[in-house]
Structure formats: C-alpha cells, structure tokens
Design an enzyme around this catalytic site. Structure first.
Site, PDB file in Angstrom:
ATOM      1  N   ASP A 338      53.740  33.971  49.964  1.00 25.50           N
ATOM      2  CA  ASP A 338      54.176  35.098  49.152  1.00 25.50           C
ATOM      3  C   ASP A 338      55.586  34.759  48.657  1.00 25.50           C
ATOM      4  O   ASP A 338      56.297  33.971  49.293  1.00 25.50           O
ATOM      5  CB  ASP A 338      54.186  36.361  50.017  1.00 25.50           C
ATOM      6  CG  ASP A 338      54.859  37.523  49.324  1.00 25.50           C
ATOM      7  OD1 ASP A 338      54.492  37.822  48.166  1.00 25.50           O
ATOM      8  OD2 ASP A 338      55.772  38.120  49.923  1.00 25.50           O
ATOM      9  N   ASP A 537      55.074  38.763  54.231  1.00 21.63           N
ATOM     10  CA  ASP A 537      55.854  39.726  55.030  1.00 21.63           C
ATOM     11  C   ASP A 537      55.588  41.179  54.659  1.00 21.63           C
ATOM     12  O   ASP A 537      56.044  42.085  55.344  1.00 21.63           O
ATOM     13  CB  ASP A 537      57.359  39.449  54.865  1.00 21.63           C
ATOM     14  CG  ASP A 537      57.865  39.872  53.490  1.00 21.63           C
ATOM     15  OD1 ASP A 537      57.105  39.729  52.511  1.00 21.63           O
ATOM     16  OD2 ASP A 537      59.008  40.355  53.397  1.00 21.63           O
ATOM     17  N   ASP A 541      50.538  41.855  51.589  1.00 21.24           N
ATOM     18  CA  ASP A 541      50.102  40.529  52.034  1.00 21.24           C
ATOM     19  C   ASP A 541      49.052  40.605  53.137  1.00 21.24           C
ATOM     20  O   ASP A 541      48.422  39.592  53.465  1.00 21.24           O
ATOM     21  CB  ASP A 541      51.299  39.716  52.561  1.00 21.24           C
ATOM     22  CG  ASP A 541      52.326  39.448  51.475  1.00 21.24           C
ATOM     23  OD1 ASP A 541      51.916  39.183  50.341  1.00 21.24           O
ATOM     24  OD2 ASP A 541      53.536  39.516  51.772  1.00 21.24           O
TER      25      ASP A 541
END
Length: 639
Positions: A338, A537, A541
């Site tokens: 990410d 995080d 996600d």
C-alpha cells in the site's frame, strides 16, 4: 528521578515465590541428574558383591529419571489412541532390564530424560519473551478525578479517564498525552532502542517507560484492548499454532512408531531361525533396534526451531501469528505495498512554496497558514505546521472567513481579500500560467497544488506531497536483491502513483485502486508468482491482507489491519520485512539440517545394529545424542 526510579521498581517488583515454585521449571533436569547419580551408584555396586543393592539403584534411576516422559507418553497414547516415541523408549528400557542389561537401560532413561529436559528448556526459553512482556505492564494507575488522585487497578480504567504518569514509571494503559512533554522508551512495543519524544496529543502505549517529564494521559482504550495486550495474545497464539511441517511430522510419527514395533517383533524371532543367532543376542539386537529406530531427533527437528524463531522475531518487533506464516515467508516471490502510511509517512508535507514577484514570501505563507488553521483538512494542517516550523511566528486571525465547500476558503484581512484552494477556484488559466507553468510540472511529480489569491491576483502556490519514508528505498532494494518482485497498489492518481513508485524504487505500480481492485490485483499476482505478500496499514487494506498468502501489517496501522494480518511489524520499519524473510529462511534451513541429520543417524545406527557392530550403550548415545544436537541447533535461532 530518584522518586521515579523507586516508583518503577515498585511497579516491577515480583512477589516472593516459594522454593517449590522456584525449582518447578527445572524439575525434569533435577530428576535426570538424580537418575544419573543413581546409575553411577548402581554401576559401582555391581562391581562388588552388592547385586541386589545395584538393581535397586537402577530401578530408582528408572523411576525417577523416566517418570516424566513415561507419564507424558502414556497420557498422549490414551488421548490420541496412537503410540509415540516416549512409549518406544519405555519398551526399550524395560526390555533391556528383562535381559539383564540394567546399566544400558538406565543410561537410555538418563539420556532420554536429559534430552527431554533440554527440550523443555528450549520451550521455556522461547516463552521467556512473552513472560517478560507480561511482567512489564503495571497493575495500578494513578487516576485523576476532579483534581483528586486515586490509585486504582488498571482494569478499572475507562476510556476518557485521566491518569498521572511520573518520570521513571511505566505507562499502564494506551492513551494520548493530555498535558506534559517527555521522552518515552518504547522498546517493549516497537523493539526500537532510541527513546521517542512525546507532546500533547501524541499517542502513548501500555508497558512503555516515561523517562523524563510528568505526563497527564487520557485513556483511549480499555486495558484488555491495548496494543500491549494484543502483542501478548499474538505471540501466545503463534506459539501454540503449528507449522505444516510440524503437523506432517506428528502425523508421520504415529505410523512410523507402529512400523518400528512391527519390525522389532519380527527381529525378536527371525534372526534366531535365519541367521542362527542366540535368543539372547536376538532379543538384545531387537532392543537396540527399538532404541535407534525411534524418531526422537526427527520429532524434535521442527517445533524448537519454530518457537525459537517466533521468540527472536518478538524480541525484534516482528510478530508472527503462527508457524505456518513464518514458514511461508521464505517462499515469497512478490510483495505488494500500500502507498499511504506504508511506503510513505501517510501525512502530507509542504515541498514547494512559490510566491509572485514583489510579494513578501513570509507574509504570504503566514496569511495562508492563518486561514488554513480554521480547517481540519490534512493539507491545511500540513501548511500550518510548515508555517510554524519555518517562521516561528504566531498566526494572525482573519476578520472574516468563509468555507466554499469543495473548492477552498475565502478570508478577509484589513483591506485584503484572500482565496486559497483549487485551480478553478482562483482561475484555471491564471493558475496554469503562473510562474512559467510551475503547477503543471509539480503535479507531474505527484504533488498536490494549493493556489493562493490576494485581491484578485494570484499571489502564489503551495505544493504538498505525502513524503516517502526514509527507510523505504533501502527496504525495497533489499527485497529486490533477494529476487522478490515489488509492486505498489494505491488509490491515488496515475501521476502520483508514477512519482511515488519511482522515488520508492518499487518495480511496478497500479494506481486508482479501490479496496476490491487491490484484491483483484493480488489474485493476478498470485497466479503469476505463486506466493505473494501484501503490506498495508489501513482499514481499506484488510481485504487485500486477507487475500495474500502472507499479510503484513504496520504496527501503527488500524486495528482491522492488525487483526487481519499474519505478520505485524510493531514499528513502521519496512527493512524489518527483509529481516523477517531472512529469519524464515534461516529457520527452514535449520529445520532441513535437523531432518536430514536425524534421518542419516537413524539409518547408520540401524545398519550398524544389523551388522552386529553396535552395542546398546553406543546405540543409546548415538540416538539420544542426535536428539540433543538437533535441539541445540534449533536454539541458534534465538540469536
């Protein structure tokens, strides 16, 4: 500081334990040692005329040394309805005694007990990290209610309570700093050795140490929901969860033991008739086979290594939720990242300030920050912070301010009218032409542009960017050097995605990803590369973390990400991923060494026995010695 140190000592004081409780963890080792002394006494007595006393000494050695393993083996056999290694050792020791080999049988029990004590030591050593963690959280807190201080148990703390934490004390529960400034030792949570500065509004965690200043902390989580408790739970669950290799060995053990017992039964009769061995020699060789064919070393090849690696990771801020995830890490071929909060800091920062000719740069920045201080938008907060850091001046308050939703902000200072916002809000043609098209160039670098207008004229622009973490490039380069493909999945625009991908050194990027898009892309990566990890995080996600073969969450991320992930990095330290992969590879390498070594030893000992080259004492030493060596090899993973 002296007062703080005494407070810390009081909080960490351990209640006095009885002598029995102190020696309990070492009971197996003590029993094995007593067994060894009795064997020595029995051997000495057997050289004289005290045959009866010698036999009594050996029987006591059998009972004291073999009780723990015999109890364990019988209980497991009854529960699982499967014979096990412990039962093979019991049969071999009893068989040796039946044919008069008391010394050899007793030595077998002694070495088997010693290897069991060593295996228990390994387990205790691997649990030591979690035990020491549990001792770090204080049991009491100093709660402040209507100005009155009251010492209460941490379980009584509620969200919103204010507590006082003095210098030298451990923080009893998760919260944020309401008043005060200090440095905090967060080693117990993140594994980092350097203390971190904390100011009003900053998060603090249970189990960390307040080093310098006195703090008033507002509780943000109940005691059973703190990050500290989650760490403890994660490590406990990981230590109880078995890897695929361990599960295979355990399934294999039951079948193997039955085969060994069947061959031993044949060995008791067939050599006497086919090879003309005496009945004593036949039975003796059958007992040796029972000893050397036992898979003790093979069974001990995996679990001690897995537990040692999990403990090592916990000590360095890497939490594995089970042996299966630790084992899978070494097989990774690709890792998806990410962007926000993972590759980048997750907070925009001002990178460029361009001001029109003839205007005071500091005045434009101060006025822009003063206007933006009335907004909670992340970009506004970044501009305010930049102004305070650069100018060190107090903000000025506009006479009037108006928020134009979706476009920007209008404000009035004395005889000046100001606008701050998007290009269309101040006039797109003027915005694109400003400073030789600087906005277009900055946007191509993945930066967000905020335009500033004063009295109808463009006064300047501010470029902001979610800055790549300092350690990101190092982490990505490390992974690429290991032959792992790296790709970034982001919801940002193509321009931003391209710029961040180039800056962070990832090999590929996919922009404008929704949560479901990330899942689809991960499925494609799995088809192409096989074993794939996802690092993230945020809440968005979580689906991707669950889809990946191994989900890796950043410790400062959302609770949902932490719950979904298979591996948690307690500090947002990306190089720890390469460290975790190397730990996984080390563990798998040591497990392979253990398995190959234990199988080779069994094969050599069995062959030597059939050729009548091996006596029982040497068979015992070879078999149990290999078990001890396998466990010692696994202990290397603690370092």
């Amino acid at each position: 500081m002296a007062q703080g140190a005494s407070a810390l000592a009081k909080q960490n004081s351990v209640p006095e334990v009885s002598f029995i409780e102190k020696i309990k963890p070492h009971a197996e080792l003590i029993a094995a040692s007593i067994s060894g002394i009795l064997i020595a006494a029995g051997w000495i007595l057997s050289k004289g005329d005290s045959e009866t006393a010698s036999v009594i000494a050996f029987i006591l050695a059998y009972v004291i040394g073999g009780f723990a393993k015999a109890k364990e083996g019988i209980e497991a056999t009854i529960e699982d309805k499967e014979l096990n290694v412990e039962m093979l050792m019991i049969f071999a020791a009893i068989g040796s005694a039946i044919i008069g080999y008391w010394t050899e049988g007793a030595i077998l029990i002694f070495i088997f007990a010693m290897s069991g004590a060593l295996e228990t030591y390994t387990m205790n050593k691997s649990h030591k990290e979690i035990s020491s963690l549990m001792e770090l959280q204080p049991e009491e807190a100093l709660r402040i209610s209507d100005g009155v201080e009251e010492r209460v148990h941490v379980s009584e703390l509620e969200i919103g309570d204010l507590i006082l934490v003095k210098p030298g004390e451990r923080i009893p529960s998760d919260g944020k700093v309401a008043r005060g400034q200090t440095t905090i030792d967060q080693a117990a949570i993140t594994g980092e050795s350097i203390p971190v500065s904390k100011d009003s509004g900053d998060d603090v965690f249970a189990g960390t140490v307040n080093l310098t200043g006195s703090l008033t902390v507002e509780i943000t989580k109940r005691n059973d929901e703190t990050l500290f408790q989650k760490i403890i739970q994660l490590v406990q669950n990981a230590q109880s969860e078995k890897s695929p290799s361990q599960l295979f060995i355990e399934r294999f053990e039951g079948t193997y033991v039955k085969v060994v017992l069947a061959v031993v039964v044949l060995m008791m009769f067939v050599p006497h008739y086919l090879l003309d061995w005496s009945w004593t020699e036949t039975f003796y060789r059958a007992m040796i086979l029972l000893v050397v064919a036992s898979p003790c070393a093979l069974v001990a090849s995996i679990m001690p290594a897995t537990l040692s690696a999990i403990s090592n990771g916990a000590k360095h801020g890497i939490l594995f939720k089970g042996g299966v995830h630790l084992e899978n890490l070494s097989h990774l071929k690709a890792i998806a990242f990410d962007k926000t909060g993972t590759l980048t800091k997750g907070k925009p920062e001002v990178t460029n300030l361009i001001v029109a000719d003839g205007l005071d740069r500091d005045d434009v920045l101060l006025k822009a920050a003063s206007i933006e201080s009335h907004s909670n938008h992340p970009l506004a907060n970044a501009i305010v912070k930049h102004s305070k850091d650069k100018l060190g001046k107090e903000l000025v308050h506009p006479e009037s301010i108006e928020d134009v939703s979706g476009w920007g902000v209008k404000a009035h200072f004395e005889n000046e009218n100001w606008k701050i916002g998007k290009a269309d809000f101040v006039g797109r043609s003027a915005a694109e032409a400003f400073s030789d098209g600087a906005a277009v160039k900055l946007a191509a670098e993945g930066k967000t542009i905020v335009f500033i207008e004063r009295n109808g004229q463009l006064a300047g622009l501010i470029a902001l960017k979610d800055v790549v973490r300092e350690e990101t490039k190092q982490a990505i380069d490390l992974l690429k050097s290991e032959g792992i493909y790296t790709v970034m999945l982001t919801g940002d625009s193509q321009n931003t995605g391209k710029a961040i991908a180039a800056e962070s050194h990832v090999e590929g990027y996919i922009a404008e990803c929704l949560p479901e898009t990330k899942v689809q892309e991960l499925k494609k990566l799995k088809e192409q590369y096989g074993q794939v990890a996802m690092v993230g995080d945020g809440i968005n996600d979580a689906p991707a973390l669950a889809t990946a073969n191994v989900g890796i969450a950043m410790g400062e991320g959302s609770d949902v990400a932490l719950e979904t992930a298979d591996v948690v990095l307690m500090k947002n330290d990306l190089p720890k991923i390469a460290e975790a992969i190397n730990l996984s590879r080390r563990m798998n390498r040591i497990v392979k060494q253990n398995v190959v070594f234990s199988i080779l030893v069994i094969m050599v000992l069995i062959a030597s026995n059939f050729l009548q080259l091996l006596d029982l004492p040497y068979g015992v030493i070879g078999h149990e010695g290999s078990t001890i060596l396998v466990i010692l090899n696994s202990l290397r993973l603690l370092k």
